[in-house]
Design a protein around this motif. Structure first.
Motif, PDB file in Angstrom:
ATOM      1  N   ILE A 157       0.827  -1.206   0.000  1.00 49.15           N
ATOM      2  CA  ILE A 157       0.000   0.000   0.000  1.00 49.15           C
ATOM      3  C   ILE A 157       0.864   1.259   0.000  1.00 49.15           C
ATOM      4  O   ILE A 157       0.510   2.270  -0.617  1.00 49.15           O
ATOM      5  N   GLN A 158       2.014   1.240   0.680  1.00 45.87           N
ATOM      6  CA  GLN A 158       2.922   2.388   0.590  1.00 45.87           C
ATOM      7  C   GLN A 158       3.298   2.661  -0.864  1.00 45.87           C
ATOM      8  O   GLN A 158       3.426   3.818  -1.284  1.00 45.87           O
ATOM      9  N   ALA A 159       3.466   1.569  -1.643  1.00 45.64           N
ATOM     10  CA  ALA A 159       3.811   1.722  -3.059  1.00 45.64           C
ATOM     11  C   ALA A 159       2.616   2.203  -3.871  1.00 45.64           C
ATOM     12  O   ALA A 159       2.690   3.216  -4.587  1.00 45.64           O
ATOM     13  N   MET A 160       1.495   1.502  -3.749  1.00 46.00           N
ATOM     14  CA  MET A 160       0.322   1.825  -4.562  1.00 46.00           C
ATOM     15  C   MET A 160      -0.285   3.170  -4.185  1.00 46.00           C
ATOM     16  O   MET A 160      -0.878   3.854  -5.032  1.00 46.00           O
ATOM     17  N   GLY A 161      -0.157   3.559  -2.921  1.00 45.82           N
ATOM     18  CA  GLY A 161      -0.757   4.798  -2.446  1.00 45.82           C
ATOM     19  C   GLY A 161       0.103   6.028  -2.620  1.00 45.82           C
ATOM     20  O   GLY A 161      -0.267   7.109  -2.159  1.00 45.82           O
ATOM     21  N   GLY A 162       1.273   5.890  -3.270  1.00 46.43           N
ATOM     22  CA  GLY A 162       2.078   7.060  -3.614  1.00 46.43           C
ATOM     23  C   GLY A 162       3.156   7.450  -2.629  1.00 46.43           C
ATOM     24  O   GLY A 162       4.000   8.290  -2.945  1.00 46.43           O
ATOM     25  N   LEU A 163       3.162   6.855  -1.428  1.00 45.59           N
ATOM     26  CA  LEU A 163       4.126   7.294  -0.423  1.00 45.59           C
ATOM     27  C   LEU A 163       5.562   7.038  -0.866  1.00 45.59           C
ATOM     28  O   LEU A 163       6.443   7.892  -0.684  1.00 45.59           O
ATOM     29  N   MET A 164       5.814   5.875  -1.471  1.00 43.52           N
ATOM     30  CA  MET A 164       7.177   5.556  -1.882  1.00 43.52           C
ATOM     31  C   MET A 164       7.655   6.440  -3.029  1.00 43.52           C
ATOM     32  O   MET A 164       8.865   6.641  -3.198  1.00 43.52           O
ATOM     33  N   SER A 165       6.723   6.997  -3.791  1.00 39.13           N
ATOM     34  CA  SER A 165       7.124   7.847  -4.918  1.00 39.13           C
ATOM     35  C   SER A 165       7.718   9.166  -4.454  1.00 39.13           C
ATOM     36  O   SER A 165       8.397   9.846  -5.233  1.00 39.13           O
ATOM     37  N   VAL A 166       7.470   9.545  -3.196  1.00 34.68           N
ATOM     38  CA  VAL A 166       8.020  10.795  -2.666  1.00 34.68           C
ATOM     39  C   VAL A 166       8.998  10.531  -1.520  1.00 34.68           C
ATOM     40  O   VAL A 166       9.344  11.446  -0.776  1.00 34.68           O
ATOM     41  N   THR A 167       9.446   9.286  -1.396  1.00 34.41           N
ATOM     42  CA  THR A 167      10.360   8.902  -0.324  1.00 34.41           C
ATOM     43  C   THR A 167      11.611   8.274  -0.924  1.00 34.41           C
ATOM     44  O   THR A 167      11.523   7.270  -1.642  1.00 34.41           O
ATOM     45  N   GLY A 168      12.771   8.847  -0.634  1.00 35.19           N
ATOM     46  CA  GLY A 168      14.036   8.354  -1.168  1.00 35.19           C
ATOM     47  C   GLY A 168      14.811   9.477  -1.827  1.00 35.19           C
ATOM     48  O   GLY A 168      14.337  10.608  -1.963  1.00 35.19           O
ATOM     49  N   GLN A 169      16.032   9.153  -2.230  1.00 35.75           N
ATOM     50  CA  GLN A 169      16.899  10.156  -2.858  1.00 35.75           C
ATOM     51  C   GLN A 169      16.375  10.548  -4.235  1.00 35.75           C
ATOM     52  O   GLN A 169      15.742   9.756  -4.941  1.00 35.75           O
ATOM     53  N   ALA A 170      16.631  11.775  -4.612  1.00 34.01           N
ATOM     54  CA  ALA A 170      16.165  12.293  -5.892  1.00 34.01           C
ATOM     55  C   ALA A 170      16.823  11.543  -7.047  1.00 34.01           C
ATOM     56  O   ALA A 170      17.957  11.062  -6.947  1.00 34.01           O
ATOM     57  N   ASP A 171      16.108  11.445  -8.151  1.00 34.74           N
ATOM     58  CA  ASP A 171      16.682  10.845  -9.350  1.00 34.74           C
ATOM     59  C   ASP A 171      17.975  11.559  -9.727  1.00 34.74           C
ATOM     60  O   ASP A 171      18.097  12.782  -9.598  1.00 34.74           O
ATOM     61  N   GLY A 172      18.954  10.772 -10.164  1.00 36.16           N
ATOM     62  CA  GLY A 172      20.233  11.341 -10.559  1.00 36.16           C
ATOM     63  C   GLY A 172      21.233  11.473  -9.440  1.00 36.16           C
ATOM     64  O   GLY A 172      22.350  11.926  -9.660  1.00 36.16           O
ATOM     65  N   THR A 173      20.839  11.081  -8.202  1.00 34.00           N
ATOM     66  CA  THR A 173      21.760  11.107  -7.066  1.00 34.00           C
ATOM     67  C   THR A 173      22.057   9.677  -6.629  1.00 34.00           C
ATOM     68  O   THR A 173      21.308   8.755  -6.955  1.00 34.00           O
ATOM     69  N   PRO A 174      23.165   9.471  -5.895  1.00 35.95           N
ATOM     70  CA  PRO A 174      23.506   8.105  -5.474  1.00 35.95           C
ATOM     71  C   PRO A 174      22.395   7.462  -4.647  1.00 35.95           C
ATOM     72  O   PRO A 174      21.797   8.108  -3.783  1.00 35.95           O
ATOM     73  N   GLY A 175      22.096   6.203  -4.938  1.00 33.88           N
ATOM     74  CA  GLY A 175      21.081   5.463  -4.196  1.00 33.88           C
ATOM     75  C   GLY A 175      19.657   5.856  -4.520  1.00 33.88           C
ATOM     76  O   GLY A 175      18.747   5.598  -3.737  1.00 33.88           O
ATOM     77  N   ALA A 176      19.456   6.486  -5.682  1.00 30.97           N
ATOM     78  CA  ALA A 176      18.121   6.972  -6.033  1.00 30.97           C
ATOM     79  C   ALA A 176      17.196   5.813  -6.397  1.00 30.97           C
ATOM     80  O   ALA A 176      17.428   5.106  -7.372  1.00 30.97           O
ATOM     81  N   GLU A 177      16.174   5.616  -5.599  1.00 31.64           N
ATOM     82  CA  GLU A 177      15.096   4.685  -5.894  1.00 31.64           C
ATOM     83  C   GLU A 177      13.986   4.932  -4.875  1.00 31.64           C
ATOM     84  O   GLU A 177      14.230   5.481  -3.804  1.00 31.64           O
ATOM     85  N   PRO A 178      12.745   4.558  -5.205  1.00 27.92           N
ATOM     86  CA  PRO A 178      11.678   4.696  -4.214  1.00 27.92           C
ATOM     87  C   PRO A 178      11.972   3.834  -2.987  1.00 27.92           C
ATOM     88  O   PRO A 178      12.425   2.697  -3.110  1.00 27.92           O
ATOM     89  N   ILE A 179      11.691   4.371  -1.791  1.00 24.98           N
ATOM     90  CA  ILE A 179      12.012   3.702  -0.530  1.00 24.98           C
ATOM     91  C   ILE A 179      10.775   3.683   0.354  1.00 24.98           C
ATOM     92  O   ILE A 179      10.052   4.678   0.449  1.00 24.98           O
ATOM     93  N   LYS A 180      10.538   2.566   1.003  1.00 22.77           N
ATOM     94  CA  LYS A 180       9.448   2.518   1.980  1.00 22.77           C
ATOM     95  C   LYS A 180       9.879   3.193   3.271  1.00 22.77           C
ATOM     96  O   LYS A 180      11.073   3.291   3.580  1.00 22.77           O
ATOM     97  N   VAL A 181       8.915   3.651   4.043  1.00 24.54           N
ATOM     98  CA  VAL A 181       9.198   4.212   5.363  1.00 24.54           C
ATOM     99  C   VAL A 181       9.672   3.098   6.279  1.00 24.54           C
ATOM    100  O   VAL A 181       9.279   1.935   6.134  1.00 24.54           O
ATOM    101  N   GLY A 182      10.515   3.421   7.254  1.00 24.13           N
ATOM    102  CA  GLY A 182      11.161   2.404   8.084  1.00 24.13           C
ATOM    103  C   GLY A 182      10.271   1.706   9.091  1.00 24.13           C
ATOM    104  O   GLY A 182      10.711   0.751   9.737  1.00 24.13           O
ATOM    105  N   VAL A 183       9.057   2.172   9.288  1.00 25.67           N
ATOM    106  CA  VAL A 183       8.055   1.443  10.069  1.00 25.67           C
ATOM    107  C   VAL A 183       6.837   1.257   9.173  1.00 25.67           C
ATOM    108  O   VAL A 183       6.693   1.936   8.160  1.00 25.67           O
TER     109      VAL A 183
END
Length: 427
Positions: A157-183
């Protein structure tokens, strides 16, 4: 049959009885909050198995005698409840649960849509027994809609509901990918909204005598709690992206590297920015027309942030925290969870607790953040051992002329695990 007083007299929810047919996190989180505020929460579990999270370890919790009390995950969401084991697949188990529902104010469950109808434990069936029941169903996608029959888990649901799309390093920076919240934040938020819904429905019941069905969806909650990010899209038609630790609408509001670690600088208005610049020895930044206002700082963040990073790296974390707090500029360290529980303010606020078992052993736990001046949260009790309260609860609430508890226990319809856990074993 005699009725004894319910738990926590004088607490905010004293006198409220909840039949909890949930497991994992969203539902148990909701019922734990109700238990914190004094409700009697009867947690229904499968005989011999229990809530799935009882086995979600290590790590496990141990008592003062060094005995294993089960997975820490289970203890995180089940304090101050009573565990009753009932096999709902058996007709007699269903009869037990229907009778219990008739003695409760609230029923809460998180089975798949329609999953309880075959047992006669769905809302329509329970409403027929107790018309004023408040019945809360928690599912991944809600009771209606094209996805209603799908299974839903927090990560999904974090993925489908958009949360992961605004969580994580920006595109073009090291480690850039959508990330789930830690809880499992979507589960926790759904539990919170479920409590709001339950209390609202109880208010209506008390005013009108009418019960109702509450349809809680993890996806609904996740979309609703996108908050400003959702409105940013609706206002512009452009999906917000990932900014790492930066904020889409406030600058500077992110992590900065000091000389010995990272701190969060959370400047929320122009006055704070001016005070920061003065404390940082760069007062001219606050009068630069590019940076004097927050909209300007947002537009020119690519210029401003490297300047600020150069300033921040020249001093230690403690130096910045002392200096900026004295200037009334929001700042703080990025703490490990170990540092969180060592923090003097966290300790003062009582967020580490020592819930007790029925035997008087003290475990460790997290405190309720609800602080009411007249009806505070009750002193926490340890999460129950599997089935530990079956006999006591059922003998109190069920009619002995209708239910032979000894026979039900003998044939495995119900269970009562009263044996103390062994050292190194499981409850």
């Amino acid at each position: 049959m005699t009725e004894t007083p319910k738990t926590a007299p004088g607490a905010a929810l004293s006198g409220l009885r909840v039949l909890d047919m949930t497991r994992i996190l969203a539902g148990p989180w909701a019922t734990q909050i109700l238990a914190d505020m004094g409700a009697e929460v009867i947690k229904i579990e499968r005989p011999g198995v229990g809530d799935d999270t009882r086995s979600w370890g290590p790590p496990n919790v141990t008592d003062q005698q060094g005995r294993d009390r089960g997975a820490a995950y289970f203890h995180s969401a089940n304090r101050s409840k009573k565990s009753v084991t009932v096999d709902m697949v058996r007709p007699e188990g269903q009869r037990v649960l229907k009778a219990l529902a008739g003695r409760c104010d609230v029923v809460i469950e998180n089975f798949k849509v329609g999953g309880l109808a075959k047992y006669g434990l769905d809302y329509a069936s329970i409403e027929a027994i107790k018309p004023d029941i408040v019945y809360c169903s928690i599912t991944g996608f809600g009771q209606t809609g094209p996805y209603a029959n799908r299974a839903g888990y927090d990560f999904l649901i974090q993925a489908m509901g958009g949360l992961m799309s605004v969580t994580g390093q920006a595109d073009g920076t090291p480690g850039a990918e959508p990330i789930k919240v830690g809880v499992a934040l979507t589960d926790v938020l759904t539990g919170l909204y479920a409590v709001i819904g339950i209390l609202s429905a109880l208010r209506h019941r008390d005013a009108t005598g009418e019960g109702q069905h509450i349809d809680m969806s993890l996806l609904d909650v996740q979309v609703a709690t996108l908050a400003n990010q959702a409105m940013n899209f609706l206002a512009t038609g452009t999906s917000p992206g990932r900014l790492g630790n930066a904020h889409p609408s406030i600058v500077p509001y992110q992590a900065f590297a000091a000389s010995d670690g990272h701190v969060i600088l959370a400047v929320g208005n122009d006055g704070q920015f001016a005070r920061f610049c003065e404390a940082a020895g760069a007062p001219g930044l606050a009068t630069d027309e590019r940076f004097a206002t927050n909209p300007g700082r947002v537009r020119h963040r690519d210029v401003l942030i490297p300047i600020l990073q150069g300033l921040m790296s020249g001093r230690s974390m403690d130096d910045w925290i002392t200096t900026l707090n004295a200037a009334n500029v929001p700042v703080g360290p990025i703490n490990s969870i170990e540092r969180v529980f060592a923090d003097p303010h966290v300790r003062f606020r009582g967020l580490q607790t020592y819930p007790t078992t029925p035997d008087g052993d003290a475990l460790v736990g997290v405190g309720s953040p609800l602080k009411l001046s007249r009806t505070p949260a009750v002193a926490p009790l340890a999460a129950p051992d599997l089935g530990a309260d079956t006999g006591a609860v059922l003998s109190r609430l069920l009619d002995p002329s209708t239910f032979d508890l000894e026979a039900l226990m003998a044939d495995g319809t119900i269970g009562d695990t009263r044996a103390k856990p062994k050292a190194g074993g499981t409850p």
